[in-house]
Structure formats: structure tokens, C-alpha cells
Scaffold this active site. Sequence first.
Site, PDB file in Angstrom:
ATOM      1  N   CYS B  93      20.455  53.334  33.045  1.00  0.00           N
ATOM      2  CA  CYS B  93      21.076  52.007  33.192  1.00  0.00           C
ATOM      3  C   CYS B  93      22.379  51.932  32.403  1.00  0.00           C
ATOM      4  O   CYS B  93      23.351  52.547  32.784  1.00  0.00           O
ATOM      5  CB  CYS B  93      20.089  50.919  32.803  1.00  0.00           C
ATOM      6  SG  CYS B  93      20.621  49.295  33.361  1.00  0.00           S
ATOM      7  N   HIS B 218      15.077  52.247  35.782  1.00  0.00           N
ATOM      8  CA  HIS B 218      14.474  52.449  34.453  1.00  0.00           C
ATOM      9  C   HIS B 218      13.114  53.146  34.550  1.00  0.00           C
ATOM     10  O   HIS B 218      12.105  52.468  34.750  1.00  0.00           O
ATOM     11  CB  HIS B 218      14.235  51.092  33.786  1.00  0.00           C
ATOM     12  CG  HIS B 218      15.455  50.450  33.239  1.00  0.00           C
ATOM     13  ND1 HIS B 218      15.919  50.695  31.974  1.00  0.00           N
ATOM     14  CD2 HIS B 218      16.303  49.538  33.772  1.00  0.00           C
ATOM     15  CE1 HIS B 218      17.004  49.967  31.740  1.00  0.00           C
ATOM     16  NE2 HIS B 218      17.258  49.258  32.818  1.00  0.00           N
ATOM     17  N   GLU B 220      11.361  54.347  32.111  1.00  0.00           N
ATOM     18  CA  GLU B 220      10.507  53.990  30.966  1.00  0.00           C
ATOM     19  C   GLU B 220       9.820  52.652  31.169  1.00  0.00           C
ATOM     20  O   GLU B 220       8.843  52.340  30.493  1.00  0.00           O
ATOM     21  CB  GLU B 220      11.340  54.002  29.677  1.00  0.00           C
ATOM     22  CG  GLU B 220      12.183  52.777  29.394  1.00  0.00           C
ATOM     23  CD  GLU B 220      13.448  52.650  30.247  1.00  0.00           C
ATOM     24  OE1 GLU B 220      13.631  53.453  31.176  1.00  0.00           O
ATOM     25  OE2 GLU B 220      14.247  51.719  29.991  1.00  0.00           O
TER      26      GLU B 220
END
Lengths: 975, 254
Positions: B93, B218, B220
Site C-alpha cells: 500500500c 494488504h 497482512e
Amino acid sequence: MTNTIQILSIEKTGKESSLQKEHNNKSIKIIDGYFFSRNLDDQKFTKISKLISNDVSQTILTKKNVNKVLSSYCNFNWVVEIKFLPGVTDNIATTVKEIIKDNLKSSFKSFELGSTKIILIKGRKEDITKISKNEANPLIQTIKIYPFKQYLNNFKKNQFKIEKVKLPKKKYIKKEINLDISDYNLSLIGKLGIEENDKSRRGTLGLDLESLKTIRNYFSTIKRKPTDVEIETLAQTWSEHCKHKIFSAKIDDIQEGIFKKYIKGATEKIIQLRKDNFCVSLFTDNAGGIEFNKDWIICHKVETHNTPSALDPFGGAITGIVGVNRDCLGFGKGAKPIANTYAYYLADPNKKYQLYRQKNKDPMLPANFIAKGIISGVRVGGNCSGIPTPQGNVYFDDRFAGKPLVFCGTVGIIPKKIKGKLSHKKKANPGDIILMAGGRVGKDGIHGATFSSEELDPNSPVSAVQIGDPITQKKMSDVIIRELRDENLYSSITDNGAGGLSSSIGEMAKESGGFIVNLEKVPLKYNGLYPWEIWVSESQERMTLAVPPANVKKVIKRFNARGVEATIIGKFIKKQKAIVKYNKTEILNLDMEFLHEGYPKLNLKTSFPKIKKEKKKIIKKSSLIDKLHKLLSSPNIVSKEFIATQYDHEVQATSIIKPLQGEGRVFGSATAIKPIFDDEKSIALSQAAYPQYAETNPYDMAGCSIDTAYKNLIVSGANSKKIAILDNFCWCSSDEPDRLYQLKEAAKACYDYAVAYQTPFISGKDSMFNDFKGFDKTGKSVKISIPPTLLISSIGVVDKISHLTKITPDDGDILLVLGNTRNELQDSVYSKIIGYEKSKNPVVNSKDALHTYRNFEKANKLGIINSAIGIDLGGIGIAVTKMAIASKKGLTIDLKLKNKISVDQFLFSETPSRILVSMKKNKLANFKKIFKGSDYTIIGKCTGSDVVEFKDNKKIIRSKISDFAKSYKQNIKGL
Amino acid sequence: MNVLVLSGYGINCENETLHAFEVVGFEGKIVHINDLIQNPKQLNNYQVFAIPGGFSYGDDTGSGNAMAKKILTNLYDQLIDFSLKDKLIIGICNGCQILINLGLVPSLNKKDPEVAMIENKSGSYECRWVDVKVNNNKSPWLKNISILNLPVAHQEGQFMIPINLLKSIKANNLIGLQYINNHKKLAKGQFPFNPNGSKDDIAALTNQNGNVLAMMPHPERAFYHYHVPNWQNNTSKKFGDGYKIFMNAKKFFA
């Protein structure tokens, strides 16, 4: 004008798409500009241009290329140039300065820099005027409109002006104020502020005559005149905003006041009744805290930022959210913010209210500008800070036309113990250094605390607006939470919010005794502030810390290493004295006792108000399906997905129940986050307010708020023993006995229902004068008061992941409504949209409600419940369609009703305490065992088709789920 | 195996990014950019350099630009050096925007940024879940993955690539991820499948070695199964799709 230059960079494509869409004009272009207070040679110009732009996507405009570049888009004819007013926080300029200084190092000496936004348009003059109104706020920005050619010439000749903050040359550092004057002149000081040498007034102090007389008496006892700083400080400290005088006043026969009796009283009663106290910190700190698990505490605080948001919606809202983040940072030794919440109560953005603060001038901002500004302010504040914003809602009503309500909340988390000491306890010790960390001090927000306690009228000060800088705060927050706190390097911490240093230091000094501050040490944004201004300024992004002298060097070094300023500005002392000096001259010296408790206590009386009856509206004849569509698409029910998708709710990787639920993305009324990676516990959040019910019966209104906020957490799967609530009262005309009656009633309900549900209040806030006094477009004077609004926010712990519920039923599930449905259509969405029926207002029966909730909790833990949704606005009808939209699965609803209410009453009544659930058929027997003796109705089943159908004896009516979804996902007009 | 996760100046996803690396078996540390500038040699102790998401410098002067300029001024050579070794770099990002602004991806002419990140076509911030397909299977980050369901959350996620460069990016197979629609076909720019209007539905780019990955979604935040929307309908798996990216990093060094 020779020693200046500007760099303009134009984006090749993009950037203006939203602007183009909004104004339905493809010929709009945006330019980013930066202007310097010094000239740049060609080499530096090129180098700096490269540093602050990207030549793949942007073109730097020069005298040579400007004609060619701009004409390649179209023949523009108007230009609007928007700059910040001198002194207003310019975040972009700060970043640019930092990049340049870092890269050019010593080869580039000091310079001033500002950012500007330039919009080019091909269109009519009216278009550019409209755009400029939509894109800029005259309160904080200068807006200049030029014919395109003139602008181009100015650019080529490098003709532009840099404005600087113009401040009077410092004439005094303190001023003695004579209070031995007539009552009339005394009250002028309270209302308009201290008189300057040139006879101008500083702006409202919000002190009434009695308070000023109390101050006069104090100083006559100590035989001297007060200084201006002392009066300003007392005004801040005694403000309604800081002292909550109405909530603590004697009211009718309630000696201890409604806060002590009903709010704090409820919590004390609950703690006494329950053996399992999970409250950790109540009412005294910046936020309220409860136990999360054996190692962690969570805290929650909700604030309002109504008046600033009326004046500058973006700035007001962003400072609202980053301000409440600091309340978490200032909880105990400093909690890490882990979730933001929001609730906006707004006027219809599609209407033009045309209100003026002064006759025919000083207009209120348009309702859609306010709405958009508020929504984006919280977006930028939350997203830039890396704090997820999963939970919120928006409600529209004409009565918010004079003042929007902006509730911003934050949840924080902190280890129970830090280096063996309880983290929620803090104490500034005598001898501790007063350290101010974060942003610098400017004229922003002067008189914020005193004026938010007053009605919005022509004398509302414009300098009361601040702009948040989330990045400065994020940098500061990271140092505190990650580096300083866990080494126990400071003894106490609090945030600088309303009242600035005067409040934060004044509050913290209660822990040690008193304080001495050397005001000349405070770092300023620009020179020339009066000492009193430094003392009360509400410049954002600052925390005040009490640091033991041995740790000070280390603490400052840590801050500085992360690009954060931290300055020693004084020390805490044992003596109960508040002392402020400016270059050795004492400008304030008050007894702490007088500072905090010297204010005259109010003695309030209430009287029963005239009930404003709902206007009779003829029922519109339409089919059931039609009614459902009308309700689904009404602004207070329609999906708020457009907000959920612009608020980052995934950051921190904690989102477990998201704001948009089911494949069909229904905007949920409760959300959950899982804050600790290795513990399966999660935090459920919800909130509720019913301003539309308030005028009919404020007691029942408050009951409904508590019931729904509590119910939504039960429905989400929270442990009923671990639910706490927060109260935010936003009232109007709180000097009128009938409004005070409503307040007392609502507060009484708070006690009754909180105690009944055994859910304690842990924190709260009030804002008592949300009235607009001004003029309509014909020049007639008008007063618009918000309806009394009580926002209840709920926070609860969900013990296991498997307890978390969903709102989507599966094929074959049977559908049941838990709880009794009564004819309670009064003040409902139905009665507003479809028409009035003789009916009652929604009333909470806490005994029945508790039956439902306890049984639901039991059934859910046993895995009996497959899906569940709280029944709220629009009643069963809306709950059913939402389930269908979310799951994209068809439902059949049986309308052969047993009790004596009509189909519309059954489907749209807003009777509280009800839950719509689905379960597998084979669970029904177990369910019945648990629910024996409590109210429930089987109303249908999940068919898995693509339609929702309603059956009664005579016929079946149906509608496609996709059609319902279309109505539910309509855009809100004006947004 | 050690990972350095960068922090500071508004980067904000460092905790969850580090956590993801730790769960798959890395040891790691969050290092503030100023500490790294003070002591760049510490890079030698790490095999993975991760720039997490966030809002460095509040996106002022364009997302990722200001932080990229800080790195360019103070750490550029060391980072180039890192990228030329048998090591891995990931930018997620805001991290992706920073790598793009540094020119570390696609890094075809090794000078100046070649690609820009511009505002989403919708003009608004987009926080939503998307499906992406893996295009470049030779990047160690993306090996043996076909489709991923991940969240995006950004205001400036549109890759802007000059036509000629796009040709060589394709010729060199440097498109890492592409947005796909609900029929698992390329989104063809269609919103919301392609959330930002990126040309060729590009969601991630790599350098030529594939060891540097710049991705907008993303991973994670899609690490555990309960991160995935409506996970209650499928509780059989422990992890979400994002896990695969981190596992690939582990496998690379295993």
C-alpha cells in the site's frame, strides 16, 4: 515582490474526477502550488520541483511551457486560487519544508513556504463561484477568482502576494482588570470578553454575572486586581465544557445533581449489586476503562465537536476525531487508540435552509457542505492516524439545520501493569517537570471551551477553528506508546484539548498540589502572541507530561529523534498554587481550590413541557412492497456504505465483524475488533440515539437508546456481564425549565435502565446549548434548537470467536422474532414517511427485554442461533429485508397474526428490545426449552430463492431481493 | 531469517506486518526510519526489508513521495544494494507507493521513478475486499499462488504507466497482481472489482528479479481466516489468503 517564487505542478490525468462529477463539467483541472518567500535560481527551482512532484504524472509549469500545457486540456476561462489564511495550519507546507531541508541541507537557508490549490475551469463565472464555495471555507482560506488570462499574466510576471500573520506589536504581557464596575459593564466582560486598549473586545468568556462577582469577591479578599490571564483561565476552567455545571447543579430537589445521582449513581449501584466488577477507571480520567482480559484494559471515550463543525465542517470534524484519540493517549499512562467511532446528526443535505447568523449576512454553510466536510474530516483524521473506524451511523432531521451534531469516539488499549505498576493510575509528583510535546502553539482555537458552551450567535468567534494534523499526532503518539510509556519514564500524562495548557496543567496539578509555568518557554508557530493567548490556545496535537527531573533529558531526546518537539515549560509543586510567569513577571497566581471549585453552583428548576404532538399526516395508500421500498430508501434507513468504504476499518488487522455485512453488504449496527493477536477475545461496539422520540417522552427516548445500544452488543455475541456504556447528552436551551425537565427525565431513565441491565456508565460528556439564533432569508429572526439527543455508546467483550453472530440466514432456516411487538408507531420512520396512525411511542420494558437477552445469550453460546439482527428503525419489515439483502437469500414471512395489531403495525412498529433470528429447524426444540415463558413468534423461513414474500390468508405479495437492494443502496440526495 | 519492518512519519501497519512475518517463522524488528538513517549498516542483519502501509507524511505532495525522497536523500544506495542481493523487499500500500516513487520497481532503466501512483478513478478513498490473480509466477513472493482475496484501502492506488514502459513491463512479465471480477476474469477496469481504475487492472508490480514486490492490497490484513468477510460461512481454514505471501518469503530462504 521580487523575492518570491511559486512552483506549480499539474496532474496529467486524475485528481479532479470527483470535482468533475460533482459539477457535471469535464473541463476542470487542479493544480498544486507551493509559494516561497524567497527567490530560487534555476538549478534550485529544478531540484525542488523534482523533490515535490512526480514527472510521470505531473508537469511543472514554467513561464515557457505554461501556455502550451494548459491549452492542451482546453480553453480555460476562469481560475480560483485557494490559500490558507495566514496562521492557519498548512500541513502540506510543513511536509514540503521538511523534504527540502532534508535534501538541500545547509545549502538552503530559512524560508517561508505555503501551499495553494488552483482550480481551472472552462465555464461560466457562476460555475467557478459555486466551485469556490464548495471547495474552500472563507473562515480558514482566502479565495481569489481570476479571469484565466489575468491569472496567466500574473504567473508569468511572478506576481503574487505572500500574506503573513499580522499581529499587534506586543504592548503588554499582563493587564490588570478592574472589576469594580457596574453590573452591566461586568456582564459585558462575560459576554463579549475583556476590553483591549483600542476598545475592541477579545471575544466571549462565557462567564455569567454571578461568576464575575465571585471572581471580584475573591480578589477583593486577597486585596489586588485580577490580571487578564487570571480571568481568562477562570473562564476556561469554569466553562460548562470543563465543569459540567448543569449536570452537577442542584436541580429541583436533587441536591447532588443529576450526574451524581443518575449517572455515577447508576454505576455505583451496579458495582454494589454485582460481585464481578469489571470497571477499572470511572469518570475521573480522560476516558473510562474496563477489563479486557487478565493482562489488558480497554478504554472508551466519545466527544462532540458540534460548534466547530458548524463553522468549519472539515476542520471541526478532523479535530474532533484526533482530539478524542488524544483522550485515549491521555488515559492512565497512555492507551493505544485501536478503534474510532462516529455518529453524525445532520440536516437534510438536499435542502437549502438559508440561515444567517446576522441579518442578511454571515450565512450558515449549506447543509450538504457541512455533511460532506464532516464525513471527510473524520476520514482524513482516522485514516491518516492508522486507527480503524469501523463503527458509526448518520441520522438526518431538519432540526439539525442550525447545528450539526458530530460525535467522535475512540477505543484504546493498555496493559494492566507497566513495570509492575497499575497503568491506569498516574500522579504528577511535586518536582516533576511539565513537558509539552507535539505541535506548536498559535492563535488557533482561542476561546474554544468558553464558546462551545454558548449558543451559536453573531458574536461566535471565528478564531475558534483549529485544523488537525494527524501526522504530527501520529509521530507523537508512537513515541509515547511504544517508547516512553513502557519504560515508565513519566509520572502522568494528559491531552491538551479545550482550554489548552490552562486546562491540562490545571487538571494535572490537582495530583501534585499546584504548578509554576514559564510561559515564554512555550514554542510558538509565529511570534507576537499575548501570554494569555499562549495559555488558553487550543492548538492541536499536544500532550502535557509530568516527567521526573532525572528522566527529562532522555524523554526529550526520544521525542526529538522521531521528529517531535518537546519542551520544558514549568514544574509541578506541592503548594496548592497555580502560578504562571512570563519572563519572570508573574501573570497568574491563584489558589488551586478557587481555580477548581470556586465557581458559583447553579440551582436549577424544571417544569413540565408542553408536548409537541406529531403532526397528523394522511396515510399514503400504497402496497406493502411499496412501503418497504419507501422506507428502505429513506435517508435514515438507507445504506451508509459510502461512508464505510471511505473509512479504513481494516488497518491494524483487527476487523472481525465489519461495518458491511453479508455478501449483500448491509450496513451493520454493531461491529467487532479483535485487538490482541494471541487472544480470541474481541471487542464489540455499537451506539444508539433517538432524537425523534425525545419531544414525546424523553424518559422513553433515553430508555430506547440504552436498550438498543445494549441489545446490539448482545445480538453480536458479547458477554452480557462485560458490557459498559457511555452517555453523550447533546441538549438545547438548557437554561429553560422545560428543557431541563426533559434532561432530568432522560437522566432518570439512564439510572433506571442501566441498573436494570446492570451495565455501568464508564464515561460521558455533555454539550448543553445546541441552539442556533439568527435569521432566515427574509431577515426574520429564528431560533432552531436540536431535538434533545442522547447518544449511548456501548462497548463489550466477546469471549470467543464462535460467539460472534452473523446477519445472514441459510436455506431452510426458520425465522423468529424474539420479544413482543406492540403498536408503537408514534415518531417512527413509518409515521414520518407513510403517515400517522393512532399509536403509542416506543417504550422499553426492561424485565421482558432482559428475559429475551439472557435467553438469546444462552442460545447463542449453545450454537442454536444461526443468524441474528436487532430490530430497530423501520421495525420487523426492515429487519427482514436487510437479512434478505445481506444473505441474497429469499425469505417467506407469514402475516397471519395472532394478536390484535394490523399488518403495518406488526411490520413497522419500532417496539424496542426485539431481535430477528434464524435457526436450523432441528434446533427449534432446544430453543423452545430455553425460551419457555418468554415472548417469541415464528414468522417464516429462509427459502433461498431470489424473492422476499409476505403471505396472509388472502394473498401472497413478493418483491425481488435485488429490487430491495436497489432501494436500500440508493444514494442520499445531496451527498 | 530476519525481517526489518520500517516505521515512522505516519507509516502505520508495522505491527500487523511484523506479526505476519513472525507467525510464518521470521524474527523481526520494527525500525524507525531515523534510526536506520543513523545506522544503515544494520541492514546487513536482515534478509527481508518491508515497507508497510500507512500515510507517510499524510500523502502530502503525493502518496509515498515525501518518504521516498527521505530514503532517496539518506538511504538510497544501501537499499539498491539490498535489492541486488539474494534478499527480498516488499512494499504494501503506502509501501508500494514509496517503492514506486523510489523507482525500485519496475526499475527497468534504473533511474528516476518511471511509474506514478495517482488518485483512484472514483475520486474517493476505497476500503474494500478485492480478488487478484497472480500474473508473475516467477517472483519468489508470488510462487504457486493463483488467486488471492485481499483488502485494499487507499486513495491513490491507480498505477500510471507510460505506454512504452507498459509494453516492456509486460514483455518482462513484471505485473505481479491483477484485479479480477466475480467470474475470475480480468476486471477490465470495472468498479468495484478494480477499485481504482488502474490500467490493465494492475494491483502489483515487481522488479526484473522478482525479489522486489510493490503491491497495493494488504496481505497482512487477510492473514487469519477471521479477517475474511463473512468468515462465519467457512471456518475450516486457519489462515486467509494473505498468509501465502508471507509463507513464500519463508520458503525462499528455507
